[in-house]
Design a protein around this motif. Structure first.
Motif, PDB file in Angstrom:
ATOM      1  N   LEU A  51       3.722   6.680   2.763  1.00  0.00           N
ATOM      2  CA  LEU A  51       3.102   7.018   4.044  1.00  0.00           C
ATOM      3  C   LEU A  51       3.692   8.275   4.678  1.00  0.00           C
ATOM      4  CD1 LEU A  51       2.912   3.380   5.439  1.00  0.00           C
ATOM      5  CD2 LEU A  51       0.978   4.802   4.682  1.00  0.00           C
ATOM      6  N   GLY A  52       4.743   8.807   4.056  1.00  0.00           N
ATOM      7  CA  GLY A  52       5.363  10.029   4.573  1.00  0.00           C
ATOM      8  C   GLY A  52       6.160   9.809   5.843  1.00  0.00           C
ATOM      9  N   VAL A  53       6.749   8.638   5.966  1.00  0.00           N
ATOM     10  CA  VAL A  53       7.533   8.308   7.155  1.00  0.00           C
ATOM     11  C   VAL A  53       8.901   7.812   6.712  1.00  0.00           C
ATOM     12  CG1 VAL A  53       6.634   5.953   7.276  1.00  0.00           C
ATOM     13  CG2 VAL A  53       7.472   7.030   9.328  1.00  0.00           C
ATOM     14  N   ASP A  54       9.896   8.065   7.519  1.00  0.00           N
ATOM     15  CA  ASP A  54      11.235   7.566   7.237  1.00  0.00           C
ATOM     16  C   ASP A  54      11.240   6.050   7.418  1.00  0.00           C
ATOM     17  OD1 ASP A  54      14.130   6.833   8.066  1.00  0.00           O
ATOM     18  OD2 ASP A  54      14.288   8.856   7.215  1.00  0.00           O
ATOM     19  N   PRO A  55      11.823   5.300   6.492  1.00  0.00           N
ATOM     20  CA  PRO A  55      11.848   3.834   6.642  1.00  0.00           C
ATOM     21  C   PRO A  55      12.473   3.389   7.968  1.00  0.00           C
ATOM     22  CG  PRO A  55      12.632   4.458   4.465  1.00  0.00           C
ATOM     23  CD  PRO A  55      12.463   5.729   5.247  1.00  0.00           C
ATOM     24  N   SER A  56      13.455   4.125   8.442  1.00  0.00           N
ATOM     25  CA  SER A  56      14.101   3.742   9.701  1.00  0.00           C
ATOM     26  C   SER A  56      13.139   3.854  10.883  1.00  0.00           C
ATOM     27  CB  SER A  56      15.362   4.572   9.952  1.00  0.00           C
ATOM     28  OG  SER A  56      15.031   5.936  10.106  1.00  0.00           O
ATOM     29  N   ALA A  57      12.177   4.763  10.816  1.00  0.00           N
ATOM     30  CA  ALA A  57      11.181   4.881  11.887  1.00  0.00           C
ATOM     31  C   ALA A  57      10.292   3.647  11.900  1.00  0.00           C
ATOM     32  CB  ALA A  57      10.340   6.142  11.687  1.00  0.00           C
ATOM     33  N   LEU A  58       9.933   3.179  10.731  1.00  0.00           N
ATOM     34  CA  LEU A  58       9.112   1.975  10.634  1.00  0.00           C
ATOM     35  C   LEU A  58       9.874   0.774  11.188  1.00  0.00           C
ATOM     36  CD1 LEU A  58       6.889   1.559   7.536  1.00  0.00           C
ATOM     37  CD2 LEU A  58       7.393  -0.323   9.027  1.00  0.00           C
ATOM     38  N   VAL A  59      11.134   0.641  10.820  1.00  0.00           N
ATOM     39  CA  VAL A  59      11.959  -0.462  11.313  1.00  0.00           C
ATOM     40  C   VAL A  59      12.151  -0.347  12.824  1.00  0.00           C
ATOM     41  CG1 VAL A  59      14.264  -1.512  11.221  1.00  0.00           C
ATOM     42  CG2 VAL A  59      13.113  -0.833   9.098  1.00  0.00           C
ATOM     43  N   ALA A  60      12.354   0.858  13.320  1.00  0.00           N
ATOM     44  CA  ALA A  60      12.518   1.059  14.764  1.00  0.00           C
ATOM     45  C   ALA A  60      11.260   0.647  15.521  1.00  0.00           C
ATOM     46  CB  ALA A  60      12.870   2.517  15.059  1.00  0.00           C
ATOM     47  N   ASP A  61      10.087   0.916  14.958  1.00  0.00           N
ATOM     48  CA  ASP A  61       8.831   0.478  15.581  1.00  0.00           C
ATOM     49  C   ASP A  61       8.793  -1.042  15.700  1.00  0.00           C
ATOM     50  OD1 ASP A  61       8.000   3.088  15.738  1.00  0.00           O
ATOM     51  OD2 ASP A  61       6.360   2.882  14.296  1.00  0.00           O
ATOM     52  N   VAL A  62       9.187  -1.707  14.645  1.00  0.00           N
ATOM     53  CA  VAL A  62       9.192  -3.172  14.653  1.00  0.00           C
ATOM     54  C   VAL A  62      10.202  -3.677  15.681  1.00  0.00           C
ATOM     55  CG1 VAL A  62       9.677  -5.245  13.289  1.00  0.00           C
ATOM     56  CG2 VAL A  62       8.394  -3.345  12.271  1.00  0.00           C
ATOM     57  N   GLN A  63      11.373  -3.073  15.702  1.00  0.00           N
ATOM     58  CA  GLN A  63      12.408  -3.488  16.646  1.00  0.00           C
ATOM     59  C   GLN A  63      11.945  -3.326  18.090  1.00  0.00           C
ATOM     60  OE1 GLN A  63      16.068  -1.287  16.347  1.00  0.00           O
ATOM     61  NE2 GLN A  63      17.244  -2.945  17.262  1.00  0.00           N
ATOM     62  N   ARG A  64      11.311  -2.195  18.400  1.00  0.00           N
ATOM     63  CA  ARG A  64      10.790  -1.985  19.757  1.00  0.00           C
ATOM     64  C   ARG A  64       9.742  -3.030  20.106  1.00  0.00           C
ATOM     65  NH1 ARG A  64      11.507   3.373  18.383  1.00  0.00           N
ATOM     66  NH2 ARG A  64       9.401   3.584  17.553  1.00  0.00           N
ATOM     67  N   ALA A  65       8.882  -3.359  19.156  1.00  0.00           N
ATOM     68  CA  ALA A  65       7.830  -4.351  19.399  1.00  0.00           C
ATOM     69  C   ALA A  65       8.425  -5.738  19.647  1.00  0.00           C
ATOM     70  CB  ALA A  65       6.855  -4.383  18.227  1.00  0.00           C
ATOM     71  N   VAL A  66       9.473  -6.085  18.913  1.00  0.00           N
ATOM     72  CA  VAL A  66      10.134  -7.379  19.116  1.00  0.00           C
ATOM     73  C   VAL A  66      10.707  -7.436  20.523  1.00  0.00           C
ATOM     74  CG1 VAL A  66      12.131  -8.794  18.467  1.00  0.00           C
ATOM     75  CG2 VAL A  66      10.639  -7.847  16.694  1.00  0.00           C
ATOM     76  N   PHE A  67      11.391  -6.379  20.946  1.00  0.00           N
ATOM     77  CA  PHE A  67      11.983  -6.373  22.286  1.00  0.00           C
ATOM     78  C   PHE A  67      10.914  -6.366  23.365  1.00  0.00           C
ATOM     79  CE2 PHE A  67      15.869  -4.543  20.152  1.00  0.00           C
ATOM     80  CZ  PHE A  67      16.579  -5.733  20.246  1.00  0.00           C
ATOM     81  N   ARG A  68       9.811  -5.657  23.144  1.00  0.00           N
ATOM     82  CA  ARG A  68       8.707  -5.648  24.116  1.00  0.00           C
ATOM     83  C   ARG A  68       8.133  -7.049  24.265  1.00  0.00           C
ATOM     84  NH1 ARG A  68       6.853  -0.904  22.117  1.00  0.00           N
ATOM     85  NH2 ARG A  68       5.461  -1.976  20.687  1.00  0.00           N
ATOM     86  N   THR A  69       7.937  -7.718  23.145  1.00  0.00           N
ATOM     87  CA  THR A  69       7.387  -9.073  23.157  1.00  0.00           C
ATOM     88  C   THR A  69       8.344 -10.016  23.860  1.00  0.00           C
ATOM     89  OG1 THR A  69       6.271  -8.619  21.062  1.00  0.00           O
ATOM     90  CG2 THR A  69       6.472 -10.914  21.698  1.00  0.00           C
ATOM     91  N   ASP A  70       9.638  -9.899  23.557  1.00  0.00           N
ATOM     92  CA  ASP A  70      10.631 -10.754  24.205  1.00  0.00           C
ATOM     93  C   ASP A  70      10.682 -10.499  25.707  1.00  0.00           C
ATOM     94  OD1 ASP A  70      11.262 -11.909  21.792  1.00  0.00           O
ATOM     95  OD2 ASP A  70      13.124 -10.801  21.518  1.00  0.00           O
TER      96      ASP A  70
END
Length: 103
Positions: free
Chosen positions: A64-83
Protein backbone atom coordinates in the motif's frame (compact mmCIF):
# COMPACT_ATOMS: atom_id res chain seq x y z
CA UNK A 1 -6.15 -8.12 26.89
CA UNK A 2 -9.83 -9.05 26.77
CA UNK A 3 -11.40 -10.91 23.88
CA UNK A 4 -13.61 -7.87 23.24
CA UNK A 5 -10.59 -5.57 22.92
CA UNK A 6 -8.77 -8.08 20.73
CA UNK A 7 -11.76 -8.32 18.37
CA UNK A 8 -12.08 -4.54 18.28
CA UNK A 9 -8.39 -4.19 17.38
CA UNK A 10 -8.78 -6.79 14.60
CA UNK A 11 -11.77 -4.86 13.23
CA UNK A 12 -9.98 -1.50 13.45
CA UNK A 13 -6.91 -2.97 11.74
CA UNK A 14 -9.10 -4.19 8.89
CA UNK A 15 -10.76 -0.79 8.61
CA UNK A 16 -7.35 0.89 8.40
CA UNK A 17 -6.24 -1.53 5.69
CA UNK A 18 -9.45 -0.79 3.75
CA UNK A 19 -8.90 3.00 4.01
CA UNK A 20 -5.33 2.74 2.74
CA UNK A 21 -6.34 0.31 -0.01
CA UNK A 22 -9.06 2.63 -1.25
CA UNK A 23 -6.74 5.64 -1.03
CA UNK A 24 -4.26 3.72 -3.20
CA UNK A 25 -7.02 3.01 -5.73
CA UNK A 26 -6.69 -0.75 -5.37
CA UNK A 27 -9.42 -3.37 -5.36
CA UNK A 28 -9.33 -6.22 -2.87
CA UNK A 29 -8.25 -8.46 -5.75
CA UNK A 30 -5.41 -6.07 -6.67
CA UNK A 31 -4.15 -5.95 -3.09
CA UNK A 32 -4.52 -9.70 -2.71
CA UNK A 33 -2.53 -10.42 -5.89
CA UNK A 34 0.24 -8.04 -4.83
CA UNK A 35 0.35 -9.54 -1.32
CA UNK A 36 0.09 -13.15 -2.50
CA UNK A 37 -3.32 -13.90 -0.97
CA UNK A 38 -6.84 -14.16 -2.34
CA UNK A 39 -9.25 -11.26 -2.42
CA UNK A 40 -11.39 -13.29 0.00
CA UNK A 41 -8.54 -13.18 2.51
CA UNK A 42 -8.24 -9.40 2.08
CA UNK A 43 -12.00 -9.18 2.60
CA UNK A 44 -11.72 -11.19 5.84
CA UNK A 45 -8.89 -8.95 7.06
CA UNK A 46 -10.89 -5.83 6.27
CA UNK A 47 -13.96 -7.13 8.09
CA UNK A 48 -11.88 -8.12 11.11
CA UNK A 49 -12.86 -11.77 10.67
CA UNK A 50 -9.23 -12.91 10.36
CA UNK A 51 -6.36 -11.53 12.38
CA UNK A 52 -3.49 -9.96 10.44
CA UNK A 53 -0.10 -11.32 11.47
CA UNK A 54 2.72 -8.82 11.88
CA UNK A 55 4.56 -10.21 8.86
CA UNK A 56 1.41 -9.90 6.73
CA UNK A 57 0.84 -6.39 8.09
CA UNK A 58 4.33 -5.41 6.92
CA UNK A 59 3.67 -6.99 3.53
CA UNK A 60 0.31 -5.22 3.12
CA UNK A 61 1.74 -1.89 4.27
CA UNK A 62 4.58 -2.18 1.76
CA UNK A 63 2.12 -2.99 -1.01
CA UNK A 64 0.00 0.00 0.00
CA UNK A 65 3.05 2.26 0.10
CA UNK A 66 2.65 3.13 3.77
CA UNK A 67 4.93 2.64 6.74
CA UNK A 68 3.63 -0.20 8.95
CA UNK A 69 3.96 2.06 11.99
CA UNK A 70 1.51 4.54 10.41
CA UNK A 71 -1.04 1.78 10.04
CA UNK A 72 -0.54 0.70 13.65
CA UNK A 73 -0.76 4.32 14.83
CA UNK A 74 -4.11 4.67 13.04
CA UNK A 75 -5.42 1.63 14.88
CA UNK A 76 -4.06 2.90 18.19
CA UNK A 77 -5.74 6.30 17.73
CA UNK A 78 -9.03 4.59 16.87
CA UNK A 79 -8.84 2.41 20.00
CA UNK A 80 -8.27 5.45 22.20
CA UNK A 81 -11.05 7.40 20.44
CA UNK A 82 -13.45 4.52 21.00
CA UNK A 83 -12.41 4.20 24.64
CA UNK A 84 -12.79 7.95 25.20
CA UNK A 85 -16.24 7.95 23.59
CA UNK A 86 -17.35 5.00 25.74
CA UNK A 87 -16.02 6.70 28.88
CA UNK A 88 -17.84 9.90 27.90
CA UNK A 89 -21.11 8.02 27.45
CA UNK A 90 -20.74 6.34 30.84
CA UNK A 91 -19.97 9.68 32.46
CA UNK A 92 -23.02 11.28 30.82
CA UNK A 93 -25.31 8.49 32.03
CA UNK A 94 -23.94 8.80 35.57
CA UNK A 95 -24.42 12.58 35.49
CA UNK A 96 -27.97 12.21 34.14
CA UNK A 97 -28.84 9.77 36.93
CA UNK A 98 -27.44 12.06 39.62
CA UNK A 99 -29.32 15.08 38.21
CA UNK A 100 -32.53 13.02 37.95
CA UNK A 101 -32.20 11.91 41.56
CA UNK A 102 -31.73 15.52 42.71
CA UNK A 103 -35.02 16.70 41.19
Amino acid sequence: MTDLLTKRIDKLTGEAIRRYRKAAGLSQADLGRAAGVTFQQIQKYELGQNRVSISRLFQLAGTLGVDPSALVADVQRAVFRTDAAALGAITQRAHFRSVSEDT
